[in-house]
Design an enzyme around this catalytic site. Sequence first.
Site, mmCIF file in Angstrom:
data_model
loop_
_atom_site.group_PDB
_atom_site.id
_atom_site.type_symbol
_atom_site.label_atom_id
_atom_site.label_comp_id
_atom_site.label_asym_id
_atom_site.label_seq_id
_atom_site.Cartn_x
_atom_site.Cartn_y
_atom_site.Cartn_z
ATOM 1 N N TRP A 10 0.819 -1.219 0.000
ATOM 2 C CA TRP A 10 0.000 0.000 0.000
ATOM 3 C C TRP A 10 0.851 1.266 0.000
ATOM 4 O O TRP A 10 0.322 2.366 -0.121
ATOM 5 C CB TRP A 10 -0.950 0.013 1.200
ATOM 6 C CG TRP A 10 -1.986 -1.077 1.185
ATOM 7 C CD1 TRP A 10 -2.244 -1.959 0.160
ATOM 8 C CD2 TRP A 10 -2.913 -1.399 2.233
ATOM 9 N NE1 TRP A 10 -3.263 -2.796 0.510
ATOM 10 C CE2 TRP A 10 -3.701 -2.484 1.774
ATOM 11 C CE3 TRP A 10 -3.156 -0.881 3.501
ATOM 12 C CZ2 TRP A 10 -4.708 -3.042 2.559
ATOM 13 C CZ3 TRP A 10 -4.158 -1.440 4.288
ATOM 14 C CH2 TRP A 10 -4.919 -2.512 3.811
ATOM 15 N N LYS A 11 2.140 1.112 0.192
ATOM 16 C CA LYS A 11 3.064 2.268 0.253
ATOM 17 C C LYS A 11 2.529 3.295 1.261
ATOM 18 O O LYS A 11 1.930 2.912 2.257
ATOM 19 C CB LYS A 11 3.257 2.842 -1.150
ATOM 20 C CG LYS A 11 3.708 1.762 -2.147
ATOM 21 C CD LYS A 11 4.219 2.296 -3.437
ATOM 22 C CE LYS A 11 4.635 1.119 -4.327
ATOM 23 N NZ LYS A 11 5.213 1.519 -5.598
ATOM 24 N N HIS A 96 13.067 -2.276 -1.107
ATOM 25 C CA HIS A 96 12.232 -1.782 -2.213
ATOM 26 C C HIS A 96 12.984 -0.670 -2.948
ATOM 27 O O HIS A 96 13.701 0.116 -2.330
ATOM 28 C CB HIS A 96 10.901 -1.268 -1.656
ATOM 29 C CG HIS A 96 9.910 -0.972 -2.740
ATOM 30 N ND1 HIS A 96 9.966 0.178 -3.482
ATOM 31 C CD2 HIS A 96 8.870 -1.697 -3.234
ATOM 32 C CE1 HIS A 96 8.981 0.159 -4.379
ATOM 33 N NE2 HIS A 96 8.316 -0.968 -4.239
ATOM 34 N N GLU A 98 12.100 2.094 -4.042
ATOM 35 C CA GLU A 98 11.842 3.458 -3.548
ATOM 36 C C GLU A 98 12.705 3.751 -2.320
ATOM 37 O O GLU A 98 13.159 4.882 -2.128
ATOM 38 C CB GLU A 98 10.340 3.620 -3.254
ATOM 39 C CG GLU A 98 9.543 3.770 -4.541
ATOM 40 C CD GLU A 98 8.105 3.286 -4.484
ATOM 41 O OE1 GLU A 98 7.568 3.079 -3.370
ATOM 42 O OE2 GLU A 98 7.513 3.092 -5.562
ATOM 43 N N GLU A 168 11.593 -6.513 -9.342
ATOM 44 C CA GLU A 168 10.803 -5.333 -9.690
ATOM 45 C C GLU A 168 11.662 -4.374 -10.509
ATOM 46 O O GLU A 168 12.385 -3.550 -9.937
ATOM 47 C CB GLU A 168 10.342 -4.609 -8.420
ATOM 48 C CG GLU A 168 9.441 -5.424 -7.525
ATOM 49 C CD GLU A 168 8.555 -4.531 -6.691
ATOM 50 O OE1 GLU A 168 7.336 -4.594 -6.870
ATOM 51 O OE2 GLU A 168 9.076 -3.739 -5.900
ATOM 52 N N SER A 214 3.684 -2.431 -12.045
ATOM 53 C CA SER A 214 2.471 -2.192 -12.849
ATOM 54 C C SER A 214 1.639 -3.454 -13.096
ATOM 55 O O SER A 214 1.083 -3.626 -14.184
ATOM 56 C CB SER A 214 2.828 -1.511 -14.180
ATOM 57 O OG SER A 214 3.374 -0.228 -13.935
ATOM 58 N N GLY A 235 1.521 -2.756 -6.255
ATOM 59 C CA GLY A 235 1.439 -1.438 -5.641
ATOM 60 C C GLY A 235 0.078 -0.820 -5.921
ATOM 61 O O GLY A 235 -0.919 -1.146 -5.267
ATOM 62 N N GLY A 236 0.026 0.055 -6.913
ATOM 63 C CA GLY A 236 -1.181 0.839 -7.219
ATOM 64 C C GLY A 236 -2.469 0.036 -7.240
ATOM 65 O O GLY A 236 -3.467 0.438 -6.618
HETATM 66 P P1 PGA Z 1 3.124 -0.714 -8.838
HETATM 67 O O1 PGA Z 1 4.167 -0.875 -7.629
HETATM 68 O O2 PGA Z 1 2.307 -1.985 -8.861
HETATM 69 O O3 PGA Z 1 2.312 0.489 -8.484
HETATM 70 O O4 PGA Z 1 3.927 -0.546 -10.079
HETATM 71 C C1 PGA Z 1 4.805 -2.090 -7.368
HETATM 72 C C2 PGA Z 1 5.770 -1.921 -6.218
HETATM 73 O O5 PGA Z 1 6.393 -0.867 -6.102
HETATM 74 O O6 PGA Z 1 5.931 -2.838 -5.388
#
Ligand code: PGA
Length: 256
Positions: A10-11, A96, A98, A168, A214, A235-236
């Site tokens: 969910w970030k 991750h 990020e 990823e 994605s 993620g999204g």
């Molecule tokens: P995303 O993110 O599905 O929004 O591309 C994946 C993730 O960062 O784990």
Amino acid sequence: MERHTVIANWKMHGNQAEGVALARGVRRLLGNRFPAVEVVLAPPFTSLETVRRAIKGSRLHLSAQNLHWQPQGAFTGEVGADMLRDAGCSHVIVGHSERRRLFGETNGDVGRKLAAALDASLKPVLCIGETLRERRDGRTRQTLSAQLSGALKGVSKSVKDCLILAYEPVWAIGTGTNAAPAQVMETHGWIRQALVRRFGAAQARHIPILYGGSVNPANASELAAVPEVDGVLVGGASLDHRSFVEIVNAFSGREA
Ligand code: PGA
């Protein structure tokens, strides 16, 4: 046996009420005929407790998105592995992109975090992946190799059932463009071989390799059909309970 793992990252999204609503939505849709998939929710730290309560008694698992490698101490703003266990987590996302890109985490840091998670019996979800530039420069394997050896340096041979890998590609995260199945198959195959070299075939076989970047209900089935894909990190699309459950269902139909 659960052959696939699907994780919702969910970030930094949602307050406690939203987190509970999302978790309840997932729980309700998966229902009593829960698929043979390991399903993990990774809310922000502030929602761990409320989400833990919302999924109690179900087969959903709880994950944190990050940890510090020290168990405790003067590390303002950080959270240790035992604290996460205490908060009900069984999993934790480590390294991750990020965290690496925006918060300067090095391969060394990721290795320390991974070791701390394993020590506390938390299952680490180790994320690795190349940037677009690295791929274009033909340095994908070099990057993945450095990330793997940095993270797994101190890890003993006994990793069966206690480590998850997530490939990823940075260029696919949050962009709406997933890596093509052929690309994913090739890279996962290479990662599997790297794990075999490090841990031996018998151990490496038990480490799930997830794809992330994605993933959505429209591409989940074709990713699930890739033999080397053992699940996904989402993620999204995990912020909508229907989309997320559609993705889980796409991974539930395959024979072991
Ligand atoms: P995303 O993110 O599905 O929004 O591309 C994946 C993730 O960062 O784990």
